[in-house]
Design a protein around this motif. Structure first.
Motif, short mmCIF file in Angstrom:
data_model
loop_
_atom_site.label_atom_id
_atom_site.label_comp_id
_atom_site.label_asym_id
_atom_site.label_seq_id
_atom_site.Cartn_x
_atom_site.Cartn_y
_atom_site.Cartn_z
N UNK A 227 16.00 -55.83 -54.26
CA UNK A 227 15.97 -54.44 -53.80
C UNK A 227 14.93 -54.26 -52.70
N UNK A 228 13.76 -54.90 -52.84
CA UNK A 228 12.75 -54.79 -51.80
C UNK A 228 13.24 -55.42 -50.50
N UNK A 229 13.92 -56.54 -50.61
CA UNK A 229 14.46 -57.20 -49.41
C UNK A 229 15.47 -56.28 -48.71
N UNK A 230 16.33 -55.65 -49.48
CA UNK A 230 17.34 -54.76 -48.90
C UNK A 230 16.69 -53.53 -48.29
N UNK A 231 15.68 -52.98 -48.97
CA UNK A 231 14.99 -51.80 -48.45
C UNK A 231 14.34 -52.10 -47.10
N UNK A 233 14.99 -54.71 -45.03
CA UNK A 233 15.96 -55.19 -44.03
C UNK A 233 16.84 -54.08 -43.49
N UNK A 234 17.32 -53.20 -44.38
CA UNK A 234 18.31 -52.20 -43.99
C UNK A 234 17.71 -50.84 -43.65
N UNK A 235 16.45 -50.61 -44.06
CA UNK A 235 15.90 -49.26 -43.88
C UNK A 235 14.52 -49.26 -43.19
N UNK A 236 13.54 -49.90 -43.80
CA UNK A 236 12.17 -49.77 -43.31
C UNK A 236 12.00 -50.37 -41.91
N UNK A 259 5.52 -66.71 -57.36
CA UNK A 259 5.85 -66.99 -55.95
C UNK A 259 7.34 -66.91 -55.66
N UNK A 260 8.16 -66.97 -56.70
CA UNK A 260 9.61 -66.87 -56.48
C UNK A 260 9.99 -65.51 -55.91
N UNK A 261 9.19 -64.47 -56.19
CA UNK A 261 9.49 -63.14 -55.66
C UNK A 261 9.40 -63.10 -54.13
N UNK A 262 8.25 -63.43 -53.53
CA UNK A 262 8.21 -63.40 -52.06
C UNK A 262 9.18 -64.40 -51.42
N UNK A 263 9.44 -65.53 -52.08
CA UNK A 263 10.41 -66.48 -51.54
C UNK A 263 11.79 -65.84 -51.46
N UNK A 264 12.17 -65.08 -52.50
CA UNK A 264 13.47 -64.42 -52.49
C UNK A 264 13.53 -63.36 -51.39
N UNK A 265 12.45 -62.58 -51.24
CA UNK A 265 12.44 -61.56 -50.19
C UNK A 265 12.56 -62.20 -48.82
N UNK A 266 11.79 -63.26 -48.59
CA UNK A 266 11.81 -63.91 -47.29
C UNK A 266 13.16 -64.57 -47.02
N UNK A 267 13.79 -65.11 -48.04
CA UNK A 267 15.10 -65.72 -47.85
C UNK A 267 16.14 -64.67 -47.45
N UNK A 268 15.98 -63.45 -47.96
CA UNK A 268 16.98 -62.42 -47.72
C UNK A 268 16.64 -61.48 -46.56
N UNK A 269 15.37 -61.43 -46.19
CA UNK A 269 14.96 -60.45 -45.16
C UNK A 269 13.90 -61.01 -44.23
#
Length: 457
Positions: A227-231, A233-236, A259-269
């Motif tokens: 959700x943070x990655x989408x927010x 990437x698509x909005x902020x 660390x899996x959290x920021x890795x997921x965000x960076x992979x998606x956004x």
């Protein structure tokens, strides 16, 4: 970069801490403890051919509580003493990074956002957005800090969106409703613009403080990585771009243990995120390097770590900041930011219903007596901030668990080396810096040294 300083005539500046009675005390070479008679001296070799991250700096947070204590409880004379000691490079320790809550955190006198509404109401156009609360104490202190240190950089982090944007209807708990993602991005835009109107640039924001923790008694929100990655990437990021806002966006803003959290965000956004923000309340600083290795083009920042009554002074409290701070910097961080700039005699104020607080501020301000006390955290930060200046580049230095070290070359060519003896006994240490005379000395158990080469007093 000026590398032609008059090294032969420039005496190294030395600062030592070895107990509560001696914190960041200035020393001469002759006043350093002689090296213990040992053939096993720890040799620290500084190598400025090795180059790592560039520093933004060191600092803490003007929470609502801290800003209130400094701006309203202290007298004008006390504030005139304190602010230079915090932000002026010559008269103080030259703090250069501030990370402020966007609205109430746990350390605030009341619950508030920048768009509070009566229950049941919404404000899609953010017509009632205001930073009036910050204008009482935070904004005046930020202006004063910028005058003292024009290089100061401010980050903003929300503990919660306005309650009407959330599933809980409150700043406590809940998640961000899907229909308010775009409006919440505009909320960040308004924040940056409102501070700019006061002449205060916002250097960076994070979408959510501690995105994996939803406290039951103060503002917070779970913001899953996808959700943070989408927010972002698509909005902020698109709203920042549309409004000509260059503020950086750092994801995560939470502990080393996930660390899996920021890795997921960076992979998606990845294209929309400038870096990762970290806290120290779980895991190891090596997580910073693990994530950086996967995305070396992204910045690393350490945005919150608090000392408190759970770590008694001098050892372990001072030792924890020194040991952990060196680790944070050796793991690619461009910033090292502690938590509250100031707290009172009760480790507050805190939001109503918070309960017992055990955190420690950079300074303590007694609300009853108005006594101002500089805490261990102030002097530990001084070991880094005083001579590792904005724009400094980390250079090579050997380090181990017994005597961890970190070294930087400043833009003026000077070199700062920070050492900490983490042993329970004294150590013999030898420091070799290219172009300077080798220094040999003893370090008491749990003592810290900052050596500044090429700096005139």
């Amino acid at each position: 970069m000026n590398t032609n300083m008059d090294r032969g005539k420039s005496e190294v500046l030395i600062y030592e801490s070895n107990g509560e009675g001696q914190l960041f005390a200035k020393k001469t070479k002759a006043e350093l403890a002689p090296a213990p008679s040992s053939a096993n001296a720890r040799v620290i070799v500084v190598d400025d051919r090795e180059r790592y991250q560039e520093m933004d700096g060191f600092g803490a947070s003007f929470t609502d509580s801290a800003a209130y204590l400094i701006h309203q409880v202290l007298s004008a004379e006390q504030r005139a003493e304190l602010m230079p000691k915090l932000f002026d490079e010559k008269r103080g320790i030259g703090l250069s990074v501030i990370r402020n809550p966007m609205g109430a955190s746990d350390y605030a006198r009341e619950f508030y956002s920048y768009n509070d509404l009566p229950e049941g109401e919404t404000d899609p156009a953010l017509e009632r957005f205001t930073i009036a609360h910050d204008e009482q104490d935070v904004v005046p202190l930020m202006k004063e800090a910028l005058q003292l240190n024009p290089q100061l950089k401010m980050m903003g982090s929300p503990w919660s969106p306005p309650g009407w944007m959330k599933t809980s209807g409150s700043m406590i708990g809940g998640t961000l409703k899907e229909e308010w993602y775009a409006t919440y991005a505009d909320y960040f835009v308004r924040y940056v613009q409102a501070y700019a109107e006061h002449g205060i640039p916002v250097y960076a924001v994070t979408p959510q403080n501690e995105a994996l923790f939803s406290p039951p008694h103060y503002p917070g929100m779970i913001f899953p990585a996808a959700d943070q990655a989408r927010f972002v990437r698509e909005h902020l990021k698109p709203r920042f771009a549309a409004n000509g806002i260059g503020a950086k966006i750092f994801c995560y803003d939470h502990n080393w243990d996930k660390p899996e959290y920021p890795l997921e965000v960076l992979e998606q956004a990845s294209d929309a995120v400038d870096g990762v923000a970290w806290h120290w309340y779980g895991g190891s600083s090596s997580a910073q390097s693990d994530v950086w290795a996967a995305f070396p083009e992204k910045e690393v920042h350490f945005t919150e770590g608090s000392g408190g009554e759970w770590i008694p002074p001098f050892e372990q409290a001072f030792s924890n900041v020194m040991r952990t701070g060196i680790g944070i910097l050796r793991n690619h961080s461009r910033s090292f930011v502690l938590w509250n700039m100031a707290l009172d005699e009760e480790n507050g104020p805190t939001v109503p219903g918070f309960g017992n607080s055990t955190c420690r501020g950079i300074v303590k301000i007694n609300q009853q007596t108005r006594e101002l006390t500089y805490t261990l955290d102030y002097y530990a930060l001084a070991h880094f901030s005083k001579h590792i200046r904005p724009g400094a580049v980390r250079i090579g230095s050997n380090s181990d668990d017994a005597v961890p070290t970190v070294a930087f070359r400043n833009v003026d060519g000077s070199i700062a080396v920070v050492l900490f003896n983490d042993r329970s006994h004294s150590e013999s240490v030898e420091v070799r810096v290219p172009g300077y005379e080798t220094m040999s000395f003893g370090m008491e158990a749990k003592s810290a040294l900052t050596l500044a080469f090429g700096v005139r007093d």
